[in-house]
Structures are given as C-alpha cells and as structure tokens.
Design an enzyme around this catalytic site. Structure first.
Site, PDB file in Angstrom:
ATOM      1  N   ALA A   1       0.805  -1.221   0.000  1.00 62.16           N
ATOM      2  CA  ALA A   1       0.000   0.000   0.000  1.00 62.16           C
ATOM      3  C   ALA A   1       0.838   1.269   0.000  1.00 62.16           C
ATOM      4  CB  ALA A   1      -0.929  -0.006   1.217  1.00 62.16           C
TER       5      ALA A   1
ATOM      6  N   ILE B   1      -2.068   0.546  -6.821  1.00 60.69           N
ATOM      7  CA  ILE B   1      -3.446   0.186  -6.507  1.00 60.69           C
ATOM      8  C   ILE B   1      -3.624  -0.161  -5.030  1.00 60.69           C
ATOM      9  CG2 ILE B   1      -3.907  -0.541  -8.868  1.00 60.69           C
ATOM     10  CD1 ILE B   1      -3.783  -3.439  -7.936  1.00 60.69           C
TER      11      ILE B   1
ATOM     12  N   TYR C   1       7.386 -14.884 -12.263  1.00 60.04           N
ATOM     13  CA  TYR C   1       6.189 -14.066 -12.018  1.00 60.04           C
ATOM     14  C   TYR C   1       4.921 -14.849 -12.328  1.00 60.04           C
ATOM     15  CZ  TYR C   1       2.879 -10.210 -12.231  1.00 60.04           C
ATOM     16  OH  TYR C   1       1.793  -9.392 -12.032  1.00 60.04           O
TER      17      TYR C   1
END
Length: 251
Positions: free
Chosen positions: A14, A18, A174
C-alpha cells in the site's frame, strides 16, 4: 481511534499504486486500515496520504519485505498486536523481478514475495479473520489476492521445482507466483467456507503504475505499447471485492 464502521482491513503493498489507492478508499469509508509497504520512506509518505483521506478510522502503516518469511511472520505478529479481529485481508504486494535473487533464507525472491510471504501472512492471520467472521454478516469477511492474467500464461506449476530454479526466468517466476495466488484463493474459498470467510483472486489489468518501472528490459519492450488503465481503475475491482455485497454471496 476505532474504525467508524467497526471494520478492519489489512492492505499489503500500500505504499504506492493500486494498494495505496485501495487503502485510501477504505480509509475514506471509515475503516481501520492497516497498510504495509516495503520501503520505509515511501511507506511513510503513503501513510500521510491515506490518513488525509480517512473519515474517522485509524490508519497504521507497517514496513515489511514479504519475500522474507521472518518478516512476514513478524508482520502478522505486529498486526495481531494492533487489532483482535480482521474483516478483510488484501494480499496486494508483489511484482516482477529484474534479475534472479536468492534471499538470505534461501528462497527465490520473486516467487517468495509474490506467493510464499503472502501465504504465510494469510495463514498467521486466519485466527483474526475467524474472530471477525464469528460475529460479522455472512460473506463480509474476505481474503483477496491480487493476481494477474500472467497466471494463465503457463499450463501449471512445476511441483518438483516451484521456484523454477532449474529453469529460471523472470517471467516464469512471475507467472508461477501469480498462478499460485489464484490456486491459493481457490483452496481458501473451499476450506474456509464453513467459517464464513470468502476468498477471491483478481486481475487488475495492466496498470500505469511503478510496476513496469522495475521489470527487465525485455519485459519492458513487450509491454511498452500495451494499453494501461489508471491506478484508480486498477484499484476499482479490489475496492469492490472488499466492500460490495455481491462478492460475499455464494456462487
């Protein structure tokens, strides 16, 4: 200060993008937001922005690197010291590596940060989620994993070498981590249904954020002309999954 609406959310990753947008939205709705970030300076700046958006709920910012299991475990302890209950856990932290790195604990850093750390954090926070679910409206306690359509770019996980150490590439690391996020959410949804806890995995789209600043040159070349949504658009589904009534209903 208690949350204005009595609800508590943890949002990892955070400090920007987003995750930060989602934390701001929940704070603006009166939630007690426990935000996390990896970089101390960025996290401190993000905390100020999130607190400025708050309408009465408490905002805490904790720093941890989820590619390290010791830090993931410590983060869970720090969260438990702040709140006795948790209504929503948003496992948003993650990214694509620009090179192969083995952590001091012996794990490949990208797979560890995208999956192993969030897996451990979630496991350690389940008691707090169960406390909330015991008295909360049905379907309102949720675990949300930020995944990716990269989860669909490989046929399966290599269970003999989940970190792909024998066939490593940044992209494969990933994709494997994001597929693991999706499979983890599916398993949680089944196993926690009896506790009244809902689990989701979501793909935010290609977001115009810092994510693409940290990937290797080959990956940057492939995504340079890819249409990207804004950070606010990318966070919209996370916010909806955390707050709307429909995501809590049984399918």
């Amino acid at each position: 200060m208690a949350a204005r609406n009595g609800r508590v959310a943890v949002v990892t990753g955070a400090s920007s993008g987003i995750g930060k947008e989602t934390a701001r939205a929940l704070a603006a709705a009166g939630w007690h937001v426990i935000a996390t970030g990896r970089d101390p300076a960025r996290s401190a700046a993000a905390a100020e922005d999130i607190r400025a958006a708050s309408t009465g709920g408490r905002v805490d910012m904790l720093v941890a690197d989820l590619s390290l299991m010791a830090e993931a475990a410590r983060l869970a302890r720090d969260i438990a010291a702040i709140t006795p209950r948790l209504d929503v856990l948003i496992n948003n932290a993650g990214g694509m590596a620009s090179e192969r790195v083995i952590t001091a604990e012996g794990y490949e850093a990208n797979f560890a940060g995208n999956h192993l750390g969030p897996f451990l954090l979630t496991s350690r926070l389940l008691p707090l989620l169960r406390v909330a679910a015991a008295t909360a409206p049905a379907g309102s306690v949720r675990i949300i994993n930020t995944a990716s359509d990269a989860s669909e770019m490989i046929p399966t996980l290599n269970l003999d070498d989940m970190q792909n150490l024998g066939n490593y590439s940044n992209g494969l690391a990933y994709c494997s981590g994001k597929l693991a996020n999706v499979l983890f959410a599916r398993a949680l949804a089944t196993r926690l249904a009896g506790d009244g806890i809902v689990a989701h995995a979501m793909h935010p789209g290609a977001v115009d954020s810092r994510f693409f600043d940290r990937i290797d040159e080959d990956a940057q070349a492939r995504v340079r002309d890819l249409p990207k949504v804004s950070v606010a658009e990318g966070a919209d589904t996370l916010i909806w999954l955390a707050t709307a009534e429909e995501p809590g209903r049984s399918s």
